[in-house]
Design a protein around this motif. Structure first.
Motif, PDB file in Angstrom:
ATOM      1  N   PHE A   1    -117.302  93.546  -0.417  1.00  0.00           N
ATOM      2  CA  PHE A   1    -115.874  93.685  -0.726  1.00  0.00           C
ATOM      3  C   PHE A   1    -115.580  95.168  -0.566  1.00  0.00           C
ATOM      4  O   PHE A   1    -115.845  95.946  -1.471  1.00  0.00           O
ATOM      5  CB  PHE A   1    -115.565  93.255  -2.158  1.00  0.00           C
ATOM      6  CG  PHE A   1    -115.771  91.790  -2.411  1.00  0.00           C
ATOM      7  CD1 PHE A   1    -114.866  90.856  -1.928  1.00  0.00           C
ATOM      8  CD2 PHE A   1    -116.868  91.348  -3.133  1.00  0.00           C
ATOM      9  CE1 PHE A   1    -115.047  89.507  -2.174  1.00  0.00           C
ATOM     10  CE2 PHE A   1    -117.053  90.001  -3.381  1.00  0.00           C
ATOM     11  CZ  PHE A   1    -116.149  89.082  -2.896  1.00  0.00           C
TER      12      PHE A   1
ATOM     13  N   PRO B   1    -126.396  89.842 -15.276  1.00  0.00           N
ATOM     14  CA  PRO B   1    -125.310  90.483 -16.015  1.00  0.00           C
ATOM     15  C   PRO B   1    -124.009  90.446 -15.224  1.00  0.00           C
ATOM     16  O   PRO B   1    -124.002  90.046 -14.058  1.00  0.00           O
ATOM     17  CB  PRO B   1    -125.801  91.922 -16.182  1.00  0.00           C
ATOM     18  CG  PRO B   1    -126.697  92.136 -15.006  1.00  0.00           C
ATOM     19  CD  PRO B   1    -127.341  90.819 -14.721  1.00  0.00           C
TER      20      PRO B   1
ATOM     21  N   ALA C   1    -123.365  91.086 -11.167  1.00  0.00           N
ATOM     22  CA  ALA C   1    -124.609  90.871 -10.417  1.00  0.00           C
ATOM     23  C   ALA C   1    -124.344  90.190  -9.078  1.00  0.00           C
ATOM     24  O   ALA C   1    -125.114  90.328  -8.143  1.00  0.00           O
ATOM     25  CB  ALA C   1    -125.577  90.032 -11.248  1.00  0.00           C
TER      26      ALA C   1
ATOM     27  N   THR D   1    -119.743  85.411  -6.753  1.00  0.00           N
ATOM     28  CA  THR D   1    -119.626  85.502  -5.297  1.00  0.00           C
ATOM     29  C   THR D   1    -120.537  84.478  -4.626  1.00  0.00           C
ATOM     30  O   THR D   1    -120.120  83.780  -3.689  1.00  0.00           O
ATOM     31  CB  THR D   1    -119.984  86.933  -4.838  1.00  0.00           C
ATOM     32  OG1 THR D   1    -119.165  87.857  -5.559  1.00  0.00           O
ATOM     33  CG2 THR D   1    -119.751  87.095  -3.360  1.00  0.00           C
TER      34      THR D   1
HETATM   35  N1  LIG Z   1    -112.410  89.690  -4.656  1.00  0.00           N
HETATM   36  C1  LIG Z   1    -113.127  90.803  -4.883  1.00  0.00           C
HETATM   37  N2  LIG Z   1    -112.708  92.000  -4.438  1.00  0.00           N
HETATM   38  C2  LIG Z   1    -113.424  93.111  -4.641  1.00  0.00           C
HETATM   39  N3  LIG Z   1    -114.598  93.167  -5.291  1.00  0.00           N
HETATM   40  C3  LIG Z   1    -115.088  92.012  -5.765  1.00  0.00           C
HETATM   41  C4  LIG Z   1    -114.385  90.770  -5.584  1.00  0.00           C
HETATM   42  N4  LIG Z   1    -115.116  89.789  -6.165  1.00  0.00           N
HETATM   43  C5  LIG Z   1    -116.212  90.390  -6.665  1.00  0.00           C
HETATM   44  N5  LIG Z   1    -116.211  91.716  -6.436  1.00  0.00           N
HETATM   45  C6  LIG Z   1    -117.276  92.669  -6.808  1.00  0.00           C
HETATM   46  O1  LIG Z   1    -118.505  92.143  -6.374  1.00  0.00           O
HETATM   47  C7  LIG Z   1    -119.503  92.347  -7.357  1.00  0.00           C
HETATM   48  C8  LIG Z   1    -120.083  91.014  -7.770  1.00  0.00           C
HETATM   49  O2  LIG Z   1    -119.089  90.315  -8.505  1.00  0.00           O
HETATM   50  P1  LIG Z   1    -119.292  88.851  -9.061  1.00  0.00           P
HETATM   51  O3  LIG Z   1    -119.829  87.987  -7.993  1.00  0.00           O
HETATM   52  O4  LIG Z   1    -118.007  88.444  -9.676  1.00  0.00           O
HETATM   53  O5  LIG Z   1    -120.396  89.075 -10.169  1.00  0.00           O
HETATM   54  P2  LIG Z   1    -120.750  88.175 -11.445  1.00  0.00           P
HETATM   55  O6  LIG Z   1    -120.127  86.844 -11.279  1.00  0.00           O
HETATM   56  O7  LIG Z   1    -122.244  88.126 -11.470  1.00  0.00           O
HETATM   57  O8  LIG Z   1    -120.209  88.903 -12.633  1.00  0.00           O
HETATM   58  C9  LIG Z   1    -118.853  93.114  -8.481  1.00  0.00           C
HETATM   59  O9  LIG Z   1    -119.121  94.484  -8.278  1.00  0.00           O
HETATM   60  C10 LIG Z   1    -117.388  92.818  -8.303  1.00  0.00           C
HETATM   61  O10 LIG Z   1    -116.614  93.887  -8.781  1.00  0.00           O
END
Ligand SMILES: Nc1ncnc2c1ncn2[C@@H]1O[C@H](COP(=O)(O)OP(=O)(O)O)[C@@H](O)[C@H]1O
Ligand SMILES: [Mg+2]
Lengths: 335, 267
Positions: A18, A42, A45, A49
């Motif tokens: 991203f 955590p 992580a 995604t």
């Molecule tokens: N739509 C998005 N746009 C920008 N950054 C994103 C987006 N979705 C997730 N991220 C980033 O990707 C990383 C993984 O996020 P995520 O998959 O939500 O982690 P988790 O579900 O394990 O908390 C994080 O640093 C988050 O900020």
């Protein structure tokens, strides 16, 4: 992994950016038919995604993913017909009633009207939502929303289920209820991938655990296998005052071994080598050193320790506070 | 890995597509029933416009028609339709903020039906608006002498134009970050277009350069055709260009809207 050829949920070298954030750095996932994989990690992580890519909501930048053998990138609609997803945040229509939400979802799966009505009735009853069924969702409590959201992903009885942090934010009673529901579900043969920040939850529900950190799977195995990597039993003492940590470490060291100090938790621990009466001796030594003790016990390593060993740090300070009590209850061996 | 095409609905026949779109319309209608204020922009606002313009400006503005109210109604109709159509984008942007879109994404439904359902609902809203304005207009002296066919033609053209504009709304709703930002853009774009048109005044009274623009922009063409249909029973010279504009906007914004929506929701 041994089951990779029959994996119902499968990912290879998944990558996702991203902007500057490298959310996934090439992860592999295999969940054999009828099994449960917990993806533990955590905040940030990359769990959500990964789930979103597997559930066709997000396109990966690299790697491949399949559901029931079907490629999520090229045939998303066919994958969608086989999966149910309960995301991290409730995907419900606030203005519709609980029953209307489930009914709409069933019809969007293109189930016959009579099947939809039967399933919706069953699910409302099973998830204890009958009384609230005809009220708009905006009047529901957090726990009711979670249950309805989970019910939504079950309307079509999909063989593959994704649950993204199904109990985060729930009170302990609702969490227990949710665990009960999930256990019943998978007893029915559903292949399940769930994500969690709770070590205890992964331990309780999953056959296999994949530990994720910074977009990578840093360890995988059964709960027992992961625990074995951290070594045997440990004596853990919780000190009442932070300024006595050093004194406590010296007192514990006198019992033999190299003590480990976890300052934020005020824990001092050492490996236990089958010595009898270790707990009594420890408390005596600490008492003699004038150290006030809040709690002491011999316990098997927890998944939290696994994380500490693998990454050198606690997964997440908030989570630590929330789960440490439960973890101790689960794993403490009475001295 | 390079981008491969995603095959959307595998077994999507026209039947499932219709049924999916109907589910979306049904959902939107339940929203309206439970939040009646969603109808303000197609009920109270047009009534206010009819009354204010006809009563306040009625005596002051010279128009090439027998009465100002007869001239005015086409302008009010099309202005309301235009706002309601583009407002679709705000409603869609709200949907996008809400987790429900993720749920739809994970279902084996025709993905474009989220958008089709939205625009079809707004067509119903627009129909309601036209009916209310027609009645209020008649109460303050609107006398459409174009006959039933003229009336049907006028309503048909307005709805076609409104439907086309709601796809502009869809494309903008998917491209713009927040509903609030979109509301600002609508205000800044649609207001000037309605005022620099034949909605409220005869364009011949404008400075030449402005008149040149006003006579060629689609709002004027649709308004002139509607005016001619309601009052004379014929489409007049503006009818064909008005239809072409509507179809042209649809031809561009329908695929653009679906593309923008997919891009937005798949990231
Ligand atoms: N739509 C998005 N746009 C920008 N950054 C994103 C987006 N979705 C997730 N991220 C980033 O990707 C990383 C993984 O996020 P995520 O998959 O939500 O982690 P988790 O579900 O394990 O908390 C994080 O640093 C988050 O900020
Ligand atoms: Mg997450």
């Amino acid at each position: 992994m041994t089951h990779s050829d029959t994996a119902v949920i499968r990912a290879r070298a998944l990558e996702k950016h991203f902007g500057e954030t490298h959310a996934l750095r090439g992860i592999d996932i295999d969940v054999p038919e009828g099994r449960i994989l917990a993806v533990l990690g955590p905040n940030g992580a990359g769990k959500t995604t990964a789930v979103r890519i597997l559930a066709t909501l997000t396109l990966a930048d690299g790697g491949e993913a399949t559901g029931a053998g079907v490629d999520v990138r090229t045939h998303p609609a066919e994958v969608r017909a086989r999966i149910g997803l309960t995301g991290q945040f409730a995907a419900l229509d606030e203005l519709l009633t609980g029953r209307e939400n489930l009914d709409m979802i069933g019809r969007l799966y293109h189930l016959p009207g009579s099947t939809v009505r039967r399933r919706v009735g069953e699910l409302l009853a099973r998830f204890d939502l009958e009384d609230a069924a005809d009220r708009p969702v905006k009047t529901y409590s957090g726990g009711m929303r979670r249950r309805l959201d989970l019910a939504g992903s079950l309307v079509a009885e999909p063989p593959i289920l994704f649950l993204d942090e199904p109990t985060t934010g729930l009170d302990p009673r609702s969490r227990l209820g949710m665990w009960q529901l999930i256990s019943e579900l998978v007893a029915g043969g559903t292949t399940l991938l769930l994500t969690t920040q709770y070590l205890e939850e992964a331990d309780r529900l999953a056959d296999q655990i994949a530990v994720m950190d910074h977009g990578q799977v840093i360890a995988r195995g059964t709960a027992d296998e992961l625990k074995a990597r951290v070594g045997g039993e440990r004596l853990v003492v919780t000190i009442a005052r932070s300024d006595q940590l050093d004194a406590a470490a010296r007192a514990i060291a006198s019992l033999g071994g190299e003590p480990q100090v976890d300052a934020p938790q005020r824990h001092v621990s050492i490996a236990v080598n089958g010595g009898d009466g270790i707990l009594t001796r420890a408390v005596r030594a600490l008492d003699a050193a004038g150290v006030a003790v809040d709690d002491a016990g011999v316990r098997r390593p927890t998944l939290d320790d696994v994380f500490l060993v693998l990454t050198g740090q606690h997964p997440d300070a908030d989570m630590q506070a929330a789960s440490s009590v439960d973890v101790r209850e689960l794993d403490e061996v009475p001295a | 890995m390079t981008a491969t095409t995603r095959r959307e609905p595998a077994a999507a026949g026209i039947g499932t597509w219709l049924s999916d779109a109907w589910q979306m319309v049904k959902r939107n209608l339940i929203h309206i029933r439970r939040t009646p204020e969603l109808l303000l922009d197609v009920t109270i606002s047009p009534i206010m416009f009819v009354l204010l313009f006809s009563l306040v400006f009625g005596g002051a503005i010279d128009v090439p028609r027998d009465s100002y109210i007869n001239f005015l109604m086409a302008g009010i109709f099309v202005q309301t339709i235009a706002f309601a159509g583009i407002y679709t984008g705000v409603l869609l942007a709200n949907d996008l903020k809400n987790g429900m879109i993720d749920r739809f994404r994970s279902l084996p439904m025709s993905q474009s039906s989220v958008l089709t359902g939205r625009t079809l609902t707004d067509l119903l809203r627009a129909t309601l608006a036209v009916a209310i304005m027609w009645l209020v207009g008649m109460a303050v002296g609107f006398r459409p002498s174009g006959g039933v066919l003229g009336g049907v033609g006028a309503v048909g053209l307005m709805l076609l134009f409104g439907f086309a504009l709601s796809w502009i709304g869809v494309a903008m709703g998917a491209l713009v970050r927040t509903p609030e930002a979109l509301q600002g853009i609508i205000f800044a774009a649609v207001f000037p277009l309605t005022f620099v048109s034949s909605a409220f005044v005869d364009t011949a009274t404008m400075p030449d350069w402005l008149e040149w623009f006003a006579n060629r922009q689609p709002m004027t063409l649709v308004i002139d055709a509607v005016r001619s249909l309601t009052l004379d029973g014929t489409g007049g010279p503006a009818a064909v260009p008005a239809i072409l504009w509507s179809v042209g906007i649809l031809a561009v914004c329908f695929p653009l809207g679906i593309w923008a929506f997919n891009r937005r929701t798949l990231q």
